[in-house]
Design a protein around this motif. Structure first.
Motif, PDB file in Angstrom:
ATOM      1  N   PRO A 117      18.274  24.754 -29.397  1.00  0.00           N
ATOM      2  CA  PRO A 117      18.076  23.743 -28.260  1.00  0.00           C
ATOM      3  C   PRO A 117      17.211  22.653 -28.686  1.00  0.00           C
ATOM      4  N   PRO A 118      17.582  21.384 -28.255  1.00  0.00           N
ATOM      5  CA  PRO A 118      17.098  20.302 -28.894  1.00  0.00           C
ATOM      6  C   PRO A 118      15.699  19.994 -28.177  1.00  0.00           C
ATOM      7  N   ALA A 119      15.374  20.678 -27.030  1.00  0.00           N
ATOM      8  CA  ALA A 119      14.113  20.391 -26.307  1.00  0.00           C
ATOM      9  C   ALA A 119      12.916  21.247 -26.363  1.00  0.00           C
ATOM     10  N   GLY A 120      12.986  22.368 -27.495  1.00  0.00           N
ATOM     11  CA  GLY A 120      12.161  23.120 -27.826  1.00  0.00           C
ATOM     12  C   GLY A 120      11.201  22.438 -28.951  1.00  0.00           C
ATOM     13  N   GLY A 121      10.305  23.083 -29.706  1.00  0.00           N
ATOM     14  CA  GLY A 121       9.446  22.496 -30.558  1.00  0.00           C
ATOM     15  C   GLY A 121      10.353  22.242 -31.888  1.00  0.00           C
ATOM     16  N   ALA A 176      13.634  18.488 -35.324  1.00  0.00           N
ATOM     17  CA  ALA A 176      14.767  18.433 -36.134  1.00  0.00           C
ATOM     18  C   ALA A 176      15.508  17.237 -35.602  1.00  0.00           C
ATOM     19  N   CYS A 177      15.648  16.840 -34.223  1.00  0.00           N
ATOM     20  CA  CYS A 177      16.296  15.798 -33.797  1.00  0.00           C
ATOM     21  C   CYS A 177      15.663  14.400 -34.209  1.00  0.00           C
ATOM     22  N   GLN A 178      14.351  14.225 -34.038  1.00  0.00           N
ATOM     23  CA  GLN A 178      13.594  13.139 -34.715  1.00  0.00           C
ATOM     24  C   GLN A 178      13.779  12.836 -35.946  1.00  0.00           C
ATOM     25  N   TRP A 179      13.708  14.157 -36.869  1.00  0.00           N
ATOM     26  CA  TRP A 179      14.033  13.861 -38.249  1.00  0.00           C
ATOM     27  C   TRP A 179      15.167  13.474 -38.633  1.00  0.00           C
ATOM     28  N   ALA A 180      16.372  14.130 -38.081  1.00  0.00           N
ATOM     29  CA  ALA A 180      17.850  13.835 -38.318  1.00  0.00           C
ATOM     30  C   ALA A 180      18.155  12.494 -37.834  1.00  0.00           C
ATOM     31  N   ARG A 181      17.496  11.946 -36.843  1.00  0.00           N
ATOM     32  CA  ARG A 181      17.825  10.587 -36.177  1.00  0.00           C
ATOM     33  C   ARG A 181      17.276   9.758 -37.393  1.00  0.00           C
ATOM     34  N   ALA A 182      15.977  10.059 -37.784  1.00  0.00           N
ATOM     35  CA  ALA A 182      15.431   9.215 -38.814  1.00  0.00           C
ATOM     36  C   ALA A 182      16.034   8.981 -40.071  1.00  0.00           C
ATOM     37  N   LEU A 183      16.792   9.906 -40.417  1.00  0.00           N
ATOM     38  CA  LEU A 183      17.773  10.138 -41.657  1.00  0.00           C
ATOM     39  C   LEU A 183      19.168   9.535 -41.632  1.00  0.00           C
ATOM     40  N   GLY A 184      19.345   9.001 -40.180  1.00  0.00           N
ATOM     41  CA  GLY A 184      20.475   8.423 -39.958  1.00  0.00           C
ATOM     42  C   GLY A 184      21.761   9.344 -39.337  1.00  0.00           C
ATOM     43  N   VAL A 207      23.273  12.756 -33.659  1.00  0.00           N
ATOM     44  CA  VAL A 207      22.866  14.031 -33.272  1.00  0.00           C
ATOM     45  C   VAL A 207      23.355  14.478 -31.921  1.00  0.00           C
ATOM     46  N   ILE A 208      23.928  15.702 -31.856  1.00  0.00           N
ATOM     47  CA  ILE A 208      24.312  16.114 -30.646  1.00  0.00           C
ATOM     48  C   ILE A 208      23.505  17.400 -30.224  1.00  0.00           C
ATOM     49  N   GLY A 209      22.979  17.476 -29.181  1.00  0.00           N
ATOM     50  CA  GLY A 209      22.305  18.599 -28.708  1.00  0.00           C
ATOM     51  C   GLY A 209      22.701  19.211 -27.302  1.00  0.00           C
ATOM     52  N   THR A 210      22.410  20.583 -27.514  1.00  0.00           N
ATOM     53  CA  THR A 210      22.566  21.284 -26.043  1.00  0.00           C
ATOM     54  C   THR A 210      21.511  21.679 -25.437  1.00  0.00           C
ATOM     55  N   VAL A 211      21.648  21.801 -24.300  1.00  0.00           N
ATOM     56  CA  VAL A 211      20.393  22.183 -23.290  1.00  0.00           C
ATOM     57  C   VAL A 211      20.760  22.916 -21.955  1.00  0.00           C
ATOM     58  N   GLY A 212      19.832  23.600 -21.398  1.00  0.00           N
ATOM     59  CA  GLY A 212      20.168  24.451 -20.277  1.00  0.00           C
ATOM     60  C   GLY A 212      19.648  23.561 -18.980  1.00  0.00           C
ATOM     61  N   SER A 213      19.065  22.485 -19.066  1.00  0.00           N
ATOM     62  CA  SER A 213      18.773  21.605 -17.705  1.00  0.00           C
ATOM     63  C   SER A 213      18.691  20.153 -17.893  1.00  0.00           C
ATOM     64  N   LYS A 214      18.772  19.531 -16.841  1.00  0.00           N
ATOM     65  CA  LYS A 214      18.688  18.037 -16.830  1.00  0.00           C
ATOM     66  C   LYS A 214      17.134  17.360 -17.440  1.00  0.00           C
ATOM     67  N   ALA A 218      17.403  17.945 -21.010  1.00  0.00           N
ATOM     68  CA  ALA A 218      18.382  16.731 -21.506  1.00  0.00           C
ATOM     69  C   ALA A 218      17.670  15.506 -21.670  1.00  0.00           C
ATOM     70  N   ASP A 219      16.777  14.987 -20.728  1.00  0.00           N
ATOM     71  CA  ASP A 219      16.080  13.761 -20.818  1.00  0.00           C
ATOM     72  C   ASP A 219      15.132  13.755 -22.086  1.00  0.00           C
ATOM     73  N   LEU A 220      14.704  14.908 -22.009  1.00  0.00           N
ATOM     74  CA  LEU A 220      13.739  14.896 -23.425  1.00  0.00           C
ATOM     75  C   LEU A 220      14.184  15.101 -24.538  1.00  0.00           C
ATOM     76  N   ALA A 221      15.539  15.557 -24.750  1.00  0.00           N
ATOM     77  CA  ALA A 221      16.061  15.555 -25.933  1.00  0.00           C
ATOM     78  C   ALA A 221      16.623  14.147 -26.388  1.00  0.00           C
ATOM     79  N   LEU A 222      17.253  13.345 -25.377  1.00  0.00           N
ATOM     80  CA  LEU A 222      17.672  12.087 -25.349  1.00  0.00           C
ATOM     81  C   LEU A 222      16.608  11.028 -25.923  1.00  0.00           C
ATOM     82  N   ALA A 223      15.329  11.353 -25.437  1.00  0.00           N
ATOM     83  CA  ALA A 223      14.098  10.355 -25.817  1.00  0.00           C
ATOM     84  C   ALA A 223      13.625  10.618 -26.903  1.00  0.00           C
ATOM     85  N   ASN A 224      14.078  11.875 -27.415  1.00  0.00           N
ATOM     86  CA  ASN A 224      13.685  12.314 -29.060  1.00  0.00           C
ATOM     87  C   ASN A 224      14.793  12.213 -30.240  1.00  0.00           C
ATOM     88  N   GLY A 225      15.728  11.511 -29.803  1.00  0.00           N
ATOM     89  CA  GLY A 225      16.491  11.351 -30.790  1.00  0.00           C
ATOM     90  C   GLY A 225      18.109  11.725 -30.712  1.00  0.00           C
TER      91      GLY A 225
END
Length: 134
Positions: free
Chosen positions: A6-10, A15-23, A26-33, A36-43
């Protein structure tokens, strides 16, 4: 392209931030809106609410059927088969958690074929902190 759940856990957020920084794309899956907002804000470029839609079909749509180079799965049992279906040939699968339960010990034939090309590290906290020496 990679996918992380899950991209919204620690670990997922890092991982999302790091992967995004490397170019990476990133696709992430989450269980709640809220997650989702947190994951989008972090890469995450795309976030899939896996309780509301078929995440495998959505990954195929996003990737234009190219699928993912790397899949990181911290959920385990409930997402394992779908995670493998999101992986392109010669891609890497990393199972790093079992929030929904452990991955089955006995795998069906289809899953065994995928596992030939997968990496499944199962580190534990004590693997890193068992010794005080660096």
């Amino acid at each position: 392209m990679l996918i992380s759940w899950p991209p919204a856990g620690g670990i997922g957020l890092l991982a999302c931030q790091w992967a995004r920084a490397l170019g990476a794309h990133v696709i992430g899956t989450v269980g709640s809106k809220a997650k989702a907002d947190l994951a989008l804000a972090n890469g995450c470029d795309h976030v899939i609410l896996y309780n509301e839609e078929d995440f495998v079909a959505r990954v195929k749509q996003i990737s234009r059927n190219e699928l993912c180079d790397v899949v990181y799965d911290g959920v385990g049992k409930s997402t394992f088969p779908g995670s493998l279906s999101c992986l392109k040939p010669r891609g890497m699968f990393v199972s790093f958690g079992n929030a929904s339960g452990p991955v089955p010990a006995v795998l069906d034939r289809r899953t065994q074929q995928f596992m030939v090309r997968c990496l499944r590290p199962r580190p534990k906290l004590n693997d890193y902190v068992g010794k005080r020496s660096i």
